[in-house]
Write a protein that holds these residues in place. Sequence first.
Motif, PDB file in Angstrom:
ATOM      1  N   ARG A  23     -10.818  14.239   5.918  1.00  0.00           N
ATOM      2  CA  ARG A  23     -10.441  13.383   7.043  1.00  0.00           C
ATOM      3  C   ARG A  23      -9.681  14.225   8.055  1.00  0.00           C
ATOM      4  O   ARG A  23      -8.896  15.098   7.691  1.00  0.00           O
ATOM      5  CB  ARG A  23      -9.617  12.175   6.571  1.00  0.00           C
ATOM      6  N   GLY A  24      -9.928  13.938   9.330  1.00  0.00           N
ATOM      7  CA  GLY A  24      -9.355  14.794  10.365  1.00  0.00           C
ATOM      8  C   GLY A  24      -8.201  14.150  11.111  1.00  0.00           C
ATOM      9  O   GLY A  24      -7.770  14.657  12.135  1.00  0.00           O
ATOM     10  N   ASP A  25      -7.713  13.031  10.591  1.00  0.00           N
ATOM     11  CA  ASP A  25      -6.676  12.312  11.341  1.00  0.00           C
ATOM     12  C   ASP A  25      -5.263  12.767  10.968  1.00  0.00           C
ATOM     13  O   ASP A  25      -5.047  13.471   9.985  1.00  0.00           O
ATOM     14  CB  ASP A  25      -6.815  10.798  11.113  1.00  0.00           C
ATOM     15  N   TYR A  26      -4.322  12.333  11.799  1.00  0.00           N
ATOM     16  CA  TYR A  26      -2.887  12.581  11.586  1.00  0.00           C
ATOM     17  C   TYR A  26      -2.239  11.212  11.451  1.00  0.00           C
ATOM     18  O   TYR A  26      -2.598  10.275  12.179  1.00  0.00           O
ATOM     19  CB  TYR A  26      -2.303  13.334  12.779  1.00  0.00           C
ATOM     20  N   THR A  27      -1.311  11.096  10.504  1.00  0.00           N
ATOM     21  CA  THR A  27      -0.819   9.750  10.183  1.00  0.00           C
ATOM     22  C   THR A  27       0.700   9.699  10.049  1.00  0.00           C
ATOM     23  O   THR A  27       1.351  10.727   9.803  1.00  0.00           O
ATOM     24  CB  THR A  27      -1.414   9.271   8.843  1.00  0.00           C
ATOM     25  N   ILE A  28       1.214   8.491  10.170  1.00  0.00           N
ATOM     26  CA  ILE A  28       2.584   8.188   9.718  1.00  0.00           C
ATOM     27  C   ILE A  28       2.557   6.833   9.030  1.00  0.00           C
ATOM     28  O   ILE A  28       1.746   5.963   9.382  1.00  0.00           O
ATOM     29  CB  ILE A  28       3.631   8.147  10.869  1.00  0.00           C
ATOM     30  N   TRP A  29       3.442   6.676   8.039  1.00  0.00           N
ATOM     31  CA  TRP A  29       3.579   5.374   7.374  1.00  0.00           C
ATOM     32  C   TRP A  29       4.570   4.545   8.171  1.00  0.00           C
ATOM     33  O   TRP A  29       5.648   5.037   8.530  1.00  0.00           O
ATOM     34  CB  TRP A  29       4.060   5.565   5.938  1.00  0.00           C
ATOM     35  N   VAL A  30       4.185   3.318   8.453  1.00  0.00           N
ATOM     36  CA  VAL A  30       5.010   2.482   9.336  1.00  0.00           C
ATOM     37  C   VAL A  30       5.311   1.122   8.698  1.00  0.00           C
ATOM     38  O   VAL A  30       5.342   0.105   9.382  1.00  0.00           O
ATOM     39  CB  VAL A  30       4.341   2.308  10.722  1.00  0.00           C
ATOM     40  N   SER A  31       5.518   1.131   7.397  1.00  0.00           N
ATOM     41  CA  SER A  31       5.799  -0.125   6.717  1.00  0.00           C
ATOM     42  C   SER A  31       7.146  -0.676   7.177  1.00  0.00           C
ATOM     43  O   SER A  31       7.995   0.082   7.636  1.00  0.00           O
ATOM     44  CB  SER A  31       5.800   0.105   5.217  1.00  0.00           C
ATOM     45  N   PRO A  32       7.337  -2.013   7.056  1.00  0.00           N
ATOM     46  CA  PRO A  32       8.614  -2.605   7.473  1.00  0.00           C
ATOM     47  C   PRO A  32       9.778  -1.808   6.880  1.00  0.00           C
ATOM     48  O   PRO A  32       9.748  -1.450   5.714  1.00  0.00           O
ATOM     49  CB  PRO A  32       8.542  -4.019   6.897  1.00  0.00           C
ATOM     50  N   GLY A  33      10.778  -1.523   7.707  1.00  0.00           N
ATOM     51  CA  GLY A  33      11.899  -0.706   7.255  1.00  0.00           C
ATOM     52  C   GLY A  33      11.773   0.728   7.760  1.00  0.00           C
ATOM     53  O   GLY A  33      12.743   1.476   7.786  1.00  0.00           O
TER      54      GLY A  33
END
Length: 307
Positions: free
Chosen positions: A159-169
């Motif tokens: 996969r070529g994407d860049y991510t961040i986790w954005v769960s509540p909190g």
Amino acid sequence: MDNSDSHDDALANRILKYAAATSKTSDLPPFPGDDVESLPSDYEYQEGDYDDEEYDEEEVEEISEMELLSHLDASMPPLLLAQELFNSDVDASTFSVLKSTNANQLFEQGYTVLDNVLPLSTIQSVRQWATEMFKSGQMDKASGKHNEEDDPFREGNARGDYTIWVSPGSKFLEVSPELKACVDWFSRELHEDLTKVVHLHGQAEYQLAYYPPDSSHYERHRDSFPTDDKEDIDQRRVTAIVYFNPDWKQGNGGELRIFDKGMGDEDEKEIDIAPLAARCVVFLSGVMDHAVMPAFEERIALTSWYR
Ligand SMILES: O=C(O)CCC(=O)C(=O)O
Ligand SMILES: [Fe+2]
């Protein structure tokens, strides 16, 4: 016993051994709350995913996720399994964002599409914020975080994407009220509606993804293993994705490709869904194989997984 029977038995044996070995350790992410920013990503079909020392010690022959899933699918269509998790007494008049057709499509074909789920101004702001986050180096490359030398089968380009986790909190929601509004929509309206349709346990994860315009893509994969076990809290049940691409045109790429095998049909259909602004695609995580087609323009998506 003919050859195919003995082959089936051998494979069944390997699957049993594999299941016994992998049930002792789980590489599933913990639920948000402790260290949401470092949650690992979801499943990808890659040879050698479980090719680490623990399994070597137990001398368990590896089975790729692709091999395991195709065996599971052949013994029972995953949609048939997942249908066991649907509630029978759904009152569509109490939905806030779904329509009854969405619930029916989710049951009958494993996926459904909702349009215009969020205001365009919110979509624009989140797009701009995500682009800035990427350009300032604050998003993580989703593939390639593992040690590729130790794990040569799992290519860094699945996969070529860049991510961040954005769960509540997450700290990110404090700095982008528009992103928080999107996560709130996922975690309140959509989650509540889906809970009326499918047996869910309440946990969810949310990830913002940026695909650079360099043919970045995400190979065919499934987000979880198929299950009909209502008590199973490990497997993701429902995936929902909203897109943030206001100027998307044919030719920009980045379509979500869904591989629809229906009830185990030999001929699967490929359905390409344009990643249009404020469009939300919802599908059963353990049922639908899917891929992101190469993107030639910046492509931004927010994904949630409900368990
Ligand atoms: O962005 C999309 O359309 C799909 C992303 C995906 O499959 C995933 O993150 O698991
Ligand atoms: Fe996925």
